[in-house]
Motif scaffolding. Structure first.
Motif, PDB file in Angstrom:
ATOM      1  N   SER A 443       0.808  -1.225   0.000  1.00  0.00           N
ATOM      2  CA  SER A 443       0.000   0.000   0.000  1.00  0.00           C
ATOM      3  C   SER A 443       0.841   1.275   0.000  1.00  0.00           C
ATOM      4  O   SER A 443       0.371   2.334  -0.400  1.00  0.00           O
ATOM      5  N   GLY A 444       2.064   1.182   0.494  1.00  0.00           N
ATOM      6  CA  GLY A 444       2.902   2.384   0.578  1.00  0.00           C
ATOM      7  C   GLY A 444       2.353   3.414   1.551  1.00  0.00           C
ATOM      8  O   GLY A 444       2.607   4.611   1.416  1.00  0.00           O
ATOM      9  N   THR A 445       1.607   2.963   2.542  1.00  0.00           N
ATOM     10  CA  THR A 445       1.027   3.904   3.504  1.00  0.00           C
ATOM     11  C   THR A 445       1.982   4.128   4.669  1.00  0.00           C
ATOM     12  O   THR A 445       2.884   3.326   4.914  1.00  0.00           O
ATOM     13  N   GLN A 446       1.721   5.197   5.373  1.00  0.00           N
ATOM     14  CA  GLN A 446       2.516   5.497   6.579  1.00  0.00           C
ATOM     15  C   GLN A 446       1.641   5.220   7.801  1.00  0.00           C
ATOM     16  O   GLN A 446       0.475   5.655   7.824  1.00  0.00           O
ATOM     17  N   LEU A 447       2.175   4.494   8.766  1.00  0.00           N
ATOM     18  CA  LEU A 447       1.416   4.200   9.986  1.00  0.00           C
ATOM     19  C   LEU A 447       1.548   5.390  10.938  1.00  0.00           C
ATOM     20  O   LEU A 447       2.653   5.711  11.383  1.00  0.00           O
ATOM     21  N   LEU A 448       0.414   6.057  11.227  1.00  0.00           N
ATOM     22  CA  LEU A 448       0.473   7.233  12.116  1.00  0.00           C
ATOM     23  C   LEU A 448       0.144   6.889  13.555  1.00  0.00           C
ATOM     24  O   LEU A 448       0.569   7.575  14.472  1.00  0.00           O
ATOM     25  N   LEU A 449      -0.717   5.870  13.729  1.00  0.00           N
ATOM     26  CA  LEU A 449      -1.136   5.562  15.097  1.00  0.00           C
ATOM     27  C   LEU A 449      -1.503   4.096  15.206  1.00  0.00           C
ATOM     28  O   LEU A 449      -2.091   3.522  14.289  1.00  0.00           O
ATOM     29  N   TYR A 450      -1.123   3.525  16.339  1.00  0.00           N
ATOM     30  CA  TYR A 450      -1.553   2.162  16.654  1.00  0.00           C
ATOM     31  C   TYR A 450      -1.968   2.193  18.118  1.00  0.00           C
ATOM     32  O   TYR A 450      -1.174   2.559  18.977  1.00  0.00           O
ATOM     33  N   SER A 451      -3.227   1.892  18.414  1.00  0.00           N
ATOM     34  CA  SER A 451      -3.603   1.891  19.830  1.00  0.00           C
ATOM     35  C   SER A 451      -4.532   0.724  20.144  1.00  0.00           C
ATOM     36  O   SER A 451      -5.335   0.317  19.307  1.00  0.00           O
ATOM     37  N   VAL A 452      -4.386   0.205  21.357  1.00  0.00           N
ATOM     38  CA  VAL A 452      -5.198  -0.947  21.796  1.00  0.00           C
ATOM     39  C   VAL A 452      -5.943  -0.561  23.064  1.00  0.00           C
ATOM     40  O   VAL A 452      -5.386   0.061  23.949  1.00  0.00           O
ATOM     41  N   ASN A 453      -7.218  -0.926  23.097  1.00  0.00           N
ATOM     42  CA  ASN A 453      -8.055  -0.684  24.267  1.00  0.00           C
ATOM     43  C   ASN A 453      -8.781  -1.954  24.624  1.00  0.00           C
ATOM     44  O   ASN A 453      -9.260  -2.641  23.726  1.00  0.00           O
TER      45      ASN A 453
END
Ligand code: KIV
Ligand code: ZN
Length: 511
Positions: A443-453
């Motif tokens: 995809s060539g995307t940039q990961l800006l946020l990863y969060s777990v709840n």
């Protein structure tokens, strides 16, 4: 003066302008339904002229919501106002909210217009808007830094042209309560026919004063507050709906007015907005923070046990905090499932989607035994997405993580009509899973946020993961829930890719 304070919620418009808080049409509809359930008076559903996606979202909300007024924002030009007017046409009650900047710095540097031209444009805008609806709101952008004489002049002109609500925004969050209250009081005293319109305020939180300024304005006579769930919004956000509502409810003696809000819907609304946007709520946030009603000190606990009001000014249950309520289990049938969804106000489009959701519910109940409302919300959130958003689907997964070994992930994905496999290692199993997905999706995307709840309490709770991806200026949030947080992570990543694939045309329009 009216004793009703109108709550104008702009979570779907100003709230969505926070970088990374873009929402799909379905997500906006889910929030709009919750706002209606909470009995918000006016829902600002979006900025219809910003993009086709925004237009369609405002229109879909106008078609669906019957109890709240549906509003679209529009700059003071004919095209924006026509788009806003067309988008709200299906609404039971529709409003156009048009605005133009009035501060010297905005008029000179941004608009490059003389004050006379600004007044003329504002008056024209009201005329264009009134072709679509009588419910027209006018905002003087950056009113908080505008000259009071000029504000009086432009408000007089737009009231004569037919504006019914006059909004005074503190666009850059520059004001302080005493001074802002003085501005509102002066306007109400000096503007002719001030008693024929509703005075509204819209405060940003750059100095942490948005709620204080809004409440000071209410004391000075404002009878509409523009606010957002969890205080979401541009930069430091807007005035938080839950704080404004609970302040006037708890201190009616001081404010002399109240709202129509069903406060028991506040926490569900907060969780929904936080889940969809991926913006967590800080634990010590008033009203909706996880610790807002938790007493840690022994002295406080002792006091509350003896007499609740020794340390509590509101009841947790009045704002929608309930202990996780067991609602369904593995023996619950299809009818119980359907009726609990109805009670929660969750609309599942087709019988096929309901069947699919029920199958997934059974699979979850096998793993988790006790299913809470929060689990149902997470489970059905996938079902309400249209099928065309499902270009990438997780079919199977295997993860390996062992002390001293490099974590591995092997995934089988459906990509369109093809089935593909990929394996990767990573610094942890989530990293390995994302790398495996990227081997296939490229995809060539940039990961800006990863969060777990954790959705509910207990180690068997489902983990709800939010992944924010950016590509070519587009920012999307993906969500995934599962009792296995690595699976939830992979689902969230794929959900975000699906939104990008569906050409979700949202670019965080900044006005
Ligand atoms: O902050 C602001 O001035 C606005 C207006 C468009 C009301 O959001
Ligand atoms: Zn704003």
């Amino acid at each position: 003066m009216s004793d009703q304070l109108i709550i104008f919620d702009t979570t779907l418009r100003d709230g969505e302008q926070s970088p990374g808080a873009s929402m799909t049409r379905e997500e906006k509809l889910r929030i709009a339904r919750q706002l209606e359930r909470m009995r918000v008076d006016v829902i600002e559903a979006g900025f219809a002229a910003a993009s086709n996606g925004d237009f369609e979202a405002v229109q879909a909300i106008a078609q669906t919501i019957r109890e709240s007024t549906i509003c679209s924002l529009a700059r003071a030009n004919e095209n924006d106002i026509r788009r806003a007017g067309e988008a709200i046409t299906p609404a039971a009650r529709g409003r156009i909210h048009t605005f133009i900047a009035t501060s010297p710095i905005h008029m000179e540097k941004k608009l490059r217009m003389q004050p006379d031209q600004v007044v003329e444009q504002a008056v024209k805008a009201i005329g264009w808007a009134r072709r679509f609806t009588d419910d027209v709101e006018f905002s003087a952008e950056d009113a908080g830094r505008s000259e009071i004489d000029f504000l009086c002049r432009i408000f007089d002109a737009v009231i004569q042209a037919g504006a019914k609500t006059i909004n005074v925004p503190d666009t850059v969050g520059y004001n302080v309560p005493e001074q802002f209250a003085r501005t509102i009081r002066t306007l109400i005293e000096r503007v002719p026919n001030a008693d024929r319109v509703v005075w509204s305020v819209h405060c940003h939180n750059d100095l942490g004063l948005a709620v204080a300024n809004s409440l000071a304005a209410v004391m000075a006579g404002a009878r509409q507050v523009e606010c957002t769930v969890n205080g979401l919004g541009e930069r430091a956000g807007n005035a938080s709906l839950e704080e404004v509502v609970m302040a006037v409810r708890t201190r009616r003696d001081v404010f002399g007015c109240d709202t129509r809000i069903d406060t028991t819907q506040i926490v569900p609304a907060s969780k929904l907005v936080s889940g969809i946007t991926g913006f967590p709520v800080q634990p010590n946030k008033a009203i909706v923070g996880a610790n807002a009603f938790a007493h840690e000190s022994g002295i406080h606990q002792d006091g509350v046990l003896k007499h609740r009001e020794t340390y509590e000014i509101m009841r947790a249950e009045d704002v929608g905090w309930t202990a996780n309520k067991l609602v369904l289990g593995k023996h619950s049938g299809r009818n119980a499932f359907r009726s609990r969804l109805q009670e929660l106000g969750i609309v599942i489009g087709s019988e096929e989607q309901l069947n699919h959701a029920f199958t997934r519910f059974k699979a979850l109940a096998d793993k988790k035994h006790e299913i809470f409302d929060e689990d149902l919300q997470a489970l059905v959130s996938d079902e309400t997405s249209p099928h065309e958003l499902e270009h990438f689907r997780l079919l199977a997964s295997r993860f390996h993580s062992e002390t001293g070994e490099v974590p591995q992930a092997s995934l089988t994905l459906a990509i369109g009509s093809e089935e593909k496999n990929a394996s990767s290692s990573g610094s942890g199993p989530v990293d390995a899973a994302f790398k495996a997905i990227e081997q296939l999706a490229e995809s060539g995307t940039q990961l800006l946020l990863y969060s777990v709840n954790a959705i509910t309490t207990g180690t068997d709770a489902q983990g709800e993961v939010t992944v924010r991806l950016a590509k070519d200026g587009k920012v999307v949030n993906g969500q995934g829930a599962d009792t296995d947080i690595i699976v939830a992570s992979a689902k969230a990543y794929l959900n975000a890719l699906n939104k990008l694939h569906a050409k979700f045309d949202k670019l965080n329009p900044q006005i």
